[in-house]
Motif scaffolding. Structure first.
Motif, PDB file in Angstrom:
ATOM      1  N   PRO A 276      40.965   3.436 -20.231  1.00 36.83           N
ATOM      2  CA  PRO A 276      40.190   4.477 -20.550  1.00 36.83           C
ATOM      3  C   PRO A 276      40.125   5.493 -19.380  1.00 36.83           C
ATOM      4  CG  PRO A 276      38.697   2.331 -20.795  1.00 36.83           C
ATOM      5  CD  PRO A 276      40.128   1.945 -20.197  1.00 36.83           C
ATOM      6  N   CYS A 277      40.231   5.109 -18.243  1.00 39.09           N
ATOM      7  CA  CYS A 277      40.174   6.107 -17.172  1.00 39.09           C
ATOM      8  C   CYS A 277      41.122   6.402 -16.338  1.00 39.09           C
ATOM      9  CB  CYS A 277      38.920   5.907 -16.354  1.00 39.09           C
ATOM     10  SG  CYS A 277      37.304   5.977 -17.209  1.00 39.09           S
ATOM     11  N   ASN A 278      42.323   5.693 -16.600  1.00 40.39           N
ATOM     12  CA  ASN A 278      43.403   5.621 -15.522  1.00 40.39           C
ATOM     13  C   ASN A 278      43.938   6.912 -15.074  1.00 40.39           C
ATOM     14  OD1 ASN A 278      43.534   3.110 -17.299  1.00 40.39           O
ATOM     15  ND2 ASN A 278      45.129   2.440 -15.796  1.00 40.39           N
ATOM     16  N   LYS A 279      44.198   7.786 -16.148  1.00 42.57           N
ATOM     17  CA  LYS A 279      44.736   9.190 -15.743  1.00 42.57           C
ATOM     18  C   LYS A 279      43.743   9.875 -14.987  1.00 42.57           C
ATOM     19  CE  LYS A 279      47.303  12.620 -18.582  1.00 42.57           C
ATOM     20  NZ  LYS A 279      46.356  13.608 -18.716  1.00 42.57           N
ATOM     21  N   GLN A 280      42.593   9.861 -15.143  1.00 42.18           N
ATOM     22  CA  GLN A 280      41.485  10.665 -14.651  1.00 42.18           C
ATOM     23  C   GLN A 280      41.350   9.976 -13.139  1.00 42.18           C
ATOM     24  OE1 GLN A 280      37.915   9.946 -16.735  1.00 42.18           O
ATOM     25  NE2 GLN A 280      36.536  10.414 -15.054  1.00 42.18           N
ATOM     26  N   ARG A 281      41.388   8.914 -13.019  1.00 40.92           N
ATOM     27  CA  ARG A 281      41.275   8.228 -11.653  1.00 40.92           C
ATOM     28  C   ARG A 281      42.491   8.841 -10.679  1.00 40.92           C
ATOM     29  NH1 ARG A 281      36.348   7.658 -12.762  1.00 40.92           N
ATOM     30  NH2 ARG A 281      35.835   5.642 -13.898  1.00 40.92           N
ATOM     31  N   LEU A 282      43.725   8.715 -11.516  1.00 39.75           N
ATOM     32  CA  LEU A 282      44.921   9.127 -10.381  1.00 39.75           C
ATOM     33  C   LEU A 282      44.959  10.713 -10.302  1.00 39.75           C
ATOM     34  CD1 LEU A 282      47.925   6.844 -11.186  1.00 39.75           C
ATOM     35  CD2 LEU A 282      46.554   6.659  -9.029  1.00 39.75           C
ATOM     36  N   GLU A 283      44.515  11.141 -11.021  1.00 33.02           N
ATOM     37  CA  GLU A 283      44.519  12.779 -11.066  1.00 33.02           C
ATOM     38  C   GLU A 283      43.588  13.109 -10.068  1.00 33.02           C
ATOM     39  OE1 GLU A 283      44.392  14.499 -14.924  1.00 33.02           O
ATOM     40  OE2 GLU A 283      46.478  13.957 -15.257  1.00 33.02           O
ATOM     41  N   HIS A 284      42.231  12.553 -10.053  1.00 38.04           N
ATOM     42  CA  HIS A 284      41.451  12.745  -9.027  1.00 38.04           C
ATOM     43  C   HIS A 284      42.029  12.765  -7.642  1.00 38.04           C
ATOM     44  CE1 HIS A 284      37.039  13.325  -7.905  1.00 38.04           C
ATOM     45  NE2 HIS A 284      37.456  12.366  -6.852  1.00 38.04           N
ATOM     46  N   HIS A 285      42.462  11.536  -7.650  1.00 39.01           N
ATOM     47  CA  HIS A 285      42.980  10.993  -6.138  1.00 39.01           C
ATOM     48  C   HIS A 285      44.169  12.176  -5.446  1.00 39.01           C
ATOM     49  CE1 HIS A 285      44.732   8.785  -2.976  1.00 39.01           C
ATOM     50  NE2 HIS A 285      43.506   8.051  -2.873  1.00 39.01           N
ATOM     51  N   LYS A 286      44.929  12.253  -6.503  1.00 35.77           N
ATOM     52  CA  LYS A 286      45.941  13.066  -6.290  1.00 35.77           C
ATOM     53  C   LYS A 286      45.518  14.657  -5.663  1.00 35.77           C
ATOM     54  CE  LYS A 286      49.568  11.026  -9.163  1.00 35.77           C
ATOM     55  NZ  LYS A 286      50.045  11.255 -10.263  1.00 35.77           N
ATOM     56  N   LYS A 287      44.476  15.083  -6.580  1.00 33.28           N
ATOM     57  CA  LYS A 287      43.987  16.406  -6.325  1.00 33.28           C
ATOM     58  C   LYS A 287      43.518  16.383  -4.772  1.00 33.28           C
ATOM     59  CE  LYS A 287      40.680  19.792  -8.224  1.00 33.28           C
ATOM     60  NZ  LYS A 287      39.566  19.715  -7.708  1.00 33.28           N
ATOM     61  N   TYR A 288      42.489  15.585  -4.582  1.00 28.71           N
ATOM     62  CA  TYR A 288      41.739  15.491  -3.204  1.00 28.71           C
ATOM     63  C   TYR A 288      42.715  15.177  -2.205  1.00 28.71           C
ATOM     64  CZ  TYR A 288      37.793  17.019  -5.670  1.00 28.71           C
ATOM     65  OH  TYR A 288      36.932  17.732  -6.697  1.00 28.71           O
ATOM     66  N   HIS A 289      43.650  14.280  -2.523  1.00 28.79           N
ATOM     67  CA  HIS A 289      44.804  14.189  -1.330  1.00 28.79           C
ATOM     68  C   HIS A 289      45.447  15.407  -1.199  1.00 28.79           C
ATOM     69  CE1 HIS A 289      47.101  11.523   1.020  1.00 28.79           C
ATOM     70  NE2 HIS A 289      48.201  12.091   0.521  1.00 28.79           N
ATOM     71  N   LEU A 290      45.790  16.084  -1.769  1.00 23.93           N
ATOM     72  CA  LEU A 290      46.693  17.289  -1.620  1.00 23.93           C
ATOM     73  C   LEU A 290      45.640  18.232  -0.962  1.00 23.93           C
ATOM     74  CD1 LEU A 290      49.342  18.233  -2.412  1.00 23.93           C
ATOM     75  CD2 LEU A 290      48.178  19.336  -4.314  1.00 23.93           C
ATOM     76  N   GLU A 291      44.331  18.381  -1.402  1.00 25.99           N
ATOM     77  CA  GLU A 291      43.411  19.285  -0.971  1.00 25.99           C
ATOM     78  C   GLU A 291      43.064  18.962   0.634  1.00 25.99           C
ATOM     79  OE1 GLU A 291      39.610  20.215  -2.877  1.00 25.99           O
ATOM     80  OE2 GLU A 291      40.989  20.892  -4.657  1.00 25.99           O
ATOM     81  N   GLY A 292      43.241  17.633   0.941  1.00 23.80           N
ATOM     82  CA  GLY A 292      42.959  17.227   2.391  1.00 23.80           C
ATOM     83  C   GLY A 292      43.953  17.368   3.358  1.00 23.80           C
ATOM     84  N   GLU A 293      45.309  17.970   2.811  1.00 20.39           N
ATOM     85  CA  GLU A 293      46.381  17.808   3.755  1.00 20.39           C
ATOM     86  C   GLU A 293      46.312  18.552   4.970  1.00 20.39           C
ATOM     87  OE1 GLU A 293      49.795  18.967   1.462  1.00 20.39           O
ATOM     88  OE2 GLU A 293      51.248  18.357   3.059  1.00 20.39           O
ATOM     89  N   TRP A 294      45.271  19.825   4.980  1.00 14.71           N
ATOM     90  CA  TRP A 294      45.088  20.579   6.129  1.00 14.71           C
ATOM     91  C   TRP A 294      44.304  19.930   7.253  1.00 14.71           C
ATOM     92  CZ3 TRP A 294      40.445  21.745   8.030  1.00 14.71           C
ATOM     93  CH2 TRP A 294      39.478  21.574   7.251  1.00 14.71           C
ATOM     94  N   VAL A 295      43.699  18.842   6.785  1.00 14.93           N
ATOM     95  CA  VAL A 295      42.840  17.843   7.662  1.00 14.93           C
ATOM     96  C   VAL A 295      43.773  17.090   8.434  1.00 14.93           C
ATOM     97  CG1 VAL A 295      40.794  16.490   7.986  1.00 14.93           C
ATOM     98  CG2 VAL A 295      40.924  17.954   6.116  1.00 14.93           C
ATOM     99  N   ARG A 296      44.669  16.299   7.383  1.00 14.88           N
ATOM    100  CA  ARG A 296      45.646  15.629   8.245  1.00 14.88           C
ATOM    101  C   ARG A 296      46.436  16.040   9.089  1.00 14.88           C
ATOM    102  NH1 ARG A 296      45.534  14.080   2.954  1.00 14.88           N
ATOM    103  NH2 ARG A 296      47.419  14.767   2.344  1.00 14.88           N
ATOM    104  N   GLU A 297      46.939  17.485   8.724  1.00 12.46           N
ATOM    105  CA  GLU A 297      47.832  18.204   9.594  1.00 12.46           C
ATOM    106  C   GLU A 297      46.988  18.666  10.991  1.00 12.46           C
ATOM    107  OE1 GLU A 297      49.387  21.543   7.674  1.00 12.46           O
ATOM    108  OE2 GLU A 297      51.003  20.405   6.490  1.00 12.46           O
ATOM    109  N   ALA A 298      45.845  19.037  10.872  1.00  9.72           N
ATOM    110  CA  ALA A 298      44.851  19.513  11.919  1.00  9.72           C
ATOM    111  C   ALA A 298      44.770  18.278  12.931  1.00  9.72           C
ATOM    112  CB  ALA A 298      43.850  20.066  11.303  1.00  9.72           C
ATOM    113  N   ALA A 299      44.564  17.196  12.156  1.00 17.12           N
ATOM    114  CA  ALA A 299      44.249  15.975  13.100  1.00 17.12           C
ATOM    115  C   ALA A 299      45.593  15.479  13.722  1.00 17.12           C
ATOM    116  CB  ALA A 299      43.938  14.852  12.200  1.00 17.12           C
ATOM    117  N   THR A 300      46.516  15.474  13.034  1.00 17.56           N
ATOM    118  CA  THR A 300      47.840  15.351  13.795  1.00 17.56           C
ATOM    119  C   THR A 300      48.170  16.195  15.214  1.00 17.56           C
ATOM    120  OG1 THR A 300      48.564  14.774  11.515  1.00 17.56           O
ATOM    121  CG2 THR A 300      50.247  14.419  13.329  1.00 17.56           C
ATOM    122  N   ALA A 301      48.205  17.534  14.685  1.00 20.87           N
ATOM    123  CA  ALA A 301      48.413  18.681  15.669  1.00 20.87           C
ATOM    124  C   ALA A 301      47.402  18.098  16.846  1.00 20.87           C
ATOM    125  CB  ALA A 301      48.144  20.053  14.938  1.00 20.87           C
TER     126      ALA A 301
END
Ligand code: BYC
Length: 316
Positions: A276-301
């Motif tokens: 019932p929720c597979n699509k929703q769960r993965l889309e949510h994860h993908k969205k926030y993973h993408l939104e958090g990219e700047w945090v990962r970049e800043a931490a690595t820098a």
């Protein structure tokens, strides 16, 4: 015995209950098996934050909200220990996330069901964490050192989670008729998927053979499922909840509860992306993973700058 590099000596170490550590020799199949299991376990912890996270803003009291917040943060922390344990086997965090997003790596069936109301938060803590802890107590003795140590820390927190859920169910069962009905309805919806968390029956579990031989699994899927049923039936009875299984009965001969047939068709549909929720769960994860990219970049820098500064300091 430790540094002999062949599968036979490796098996001897396993049979002697020695822990395997990251730099030790290990057969390729052992390494791959662990990467699959530990990364799926990590994904389960992180995806498992979603159904509960949905209820933080609607918790019925400040106390309930604080406890739920702490529990969900714990799940995030468990994911991090487990990703780190998997990384010691030579797989990167990026690869694991990529496998989750592409559907190659699974996560627990249970998180593809919706949390519809507050009673579901009770049922998740009590039944889902309750099932997880039975499995994870056994995994504390798994043969791979970093996984085993992660499990010891995780189990301490899981027992608090299970009690948090049971407390909610106890309160609702001591409440109004409507609250009792909500608790029973949540029990009816979560019971069977919780039994499925232990995986297919031993006779249909392709990975159990190697897992038991290498002591990755210390007890089989069916043994752990039975342990969970035996202890949970009594907890349900104590507060007046009915297990939604008409075939459930005490078997005095073997000292366990017999249970009805599990719907494996539903299980395989859910773990293969059609719950019932597979699509929703993965889309949510993908969205926030993408939104958090700047945090990962800043931490690595920041880390790179720190390393450069330290090097400069050492050479001057
Ligand atoms: N869900 O040969 P089998 C938590 C797959 S979360 C999905 O028996 P194995 C929490 C299995 O992967 C707790 N898939 O496999 C977090 C395999 O497919 P692949 C999570 C499942 O590995 C937040 C196929 O079915 N705990 O605590 O020997 C809030 C054949 O199965 C499931 C863990 O992950 C499933 N339930 O045994 C609250 C524990 N079951 O990989 C709580 C660690 C089976 O070939 N994992 N499959 O594509 C394990 O102990 C074992 O991996 C399992 C399965 C017992 C799950």
């Amino acid at each position: 015995m430790k540094n002999l590099h062949n599968d036979e000596s490796f098996q001897k170490r396993i049979d002697a209950n020695e822990h395997v550590e990251p730099r030790d020799y290990m057969p390729e199949g052992y390494r791959k098996h662990l990467i699959r299991q530990i990364s799926q376990h990590a994904h389960s912890e992180v995806i498992g934050m979603q159904p509960e996270g949905n209820w933080i803003t609607r918790a019925p009291s400040l106390r309930a909200k604080q406890i739920l917040l702490a529990k969900i943060q714990d799940e995030g922390g468990h994911g991090l220990y487990l990703y780190s344990a998997a990384e010691t086997l030579g797989v990167s965090r990026e690869e694991m996330i990529e496998q989750l997003h592409s559907g190659k790596a699974k996560y627990s069936n249970i998180f593809n069901y919706p949390a519809l109301n507050w009673a579901d938060i009770g049922a998740i803590g009590w039944l889902v964490d309750g099932a997880a802890i039975v499995n994870q107590v056994s995994l504390q003795r798994t043969s791979y050192g970093p996984y085993s140590r992660a499990m010891i820390r995780i189990c301490k927190e899981e027992s608090f989670h299970q009690r948090q859920g049971y407390e909610i169910m106890c309160k609702m069962m001591a409440g109004t008729l409507e609250q009792k009905q909500m608790a029973q309805d949540a029990m009816n919806r979560w019971w069977w998927p919780a039994l499925m968390m232990f995986g297919p029956h031993d006779s249909d579990s392709p990975h159990t053979g190697d897992a038991v031989k290498w002591k990755i699994k210390r007890e089989s899927n069916d043994t752990l499922r039975q342990k969970f049923i035996d202890k949970t039936v009594q907890q349900a009875e104590l507060i007046g909840l009915v297990i939604p299984d008409k075939d459930l009965k005490w078997n005095a001969q073997n000292g366990h509860y017999d249970h009805g047939t599990i719907n494996w068709e539903e299980f395989f549909e859910v773990i293969n992306g059609k719950g019932p929720c597979n699509k929703q769960r993965l889309e949510h994860h993908k969205k926030y993973h993408l939104e958090g990219e700047w945090v990962r970049e800043a931490a690595t820098a920041h880390k790179m700058k720190k390393i450069k500064r330290e090097r400069h300091h050492l050479t001057h």
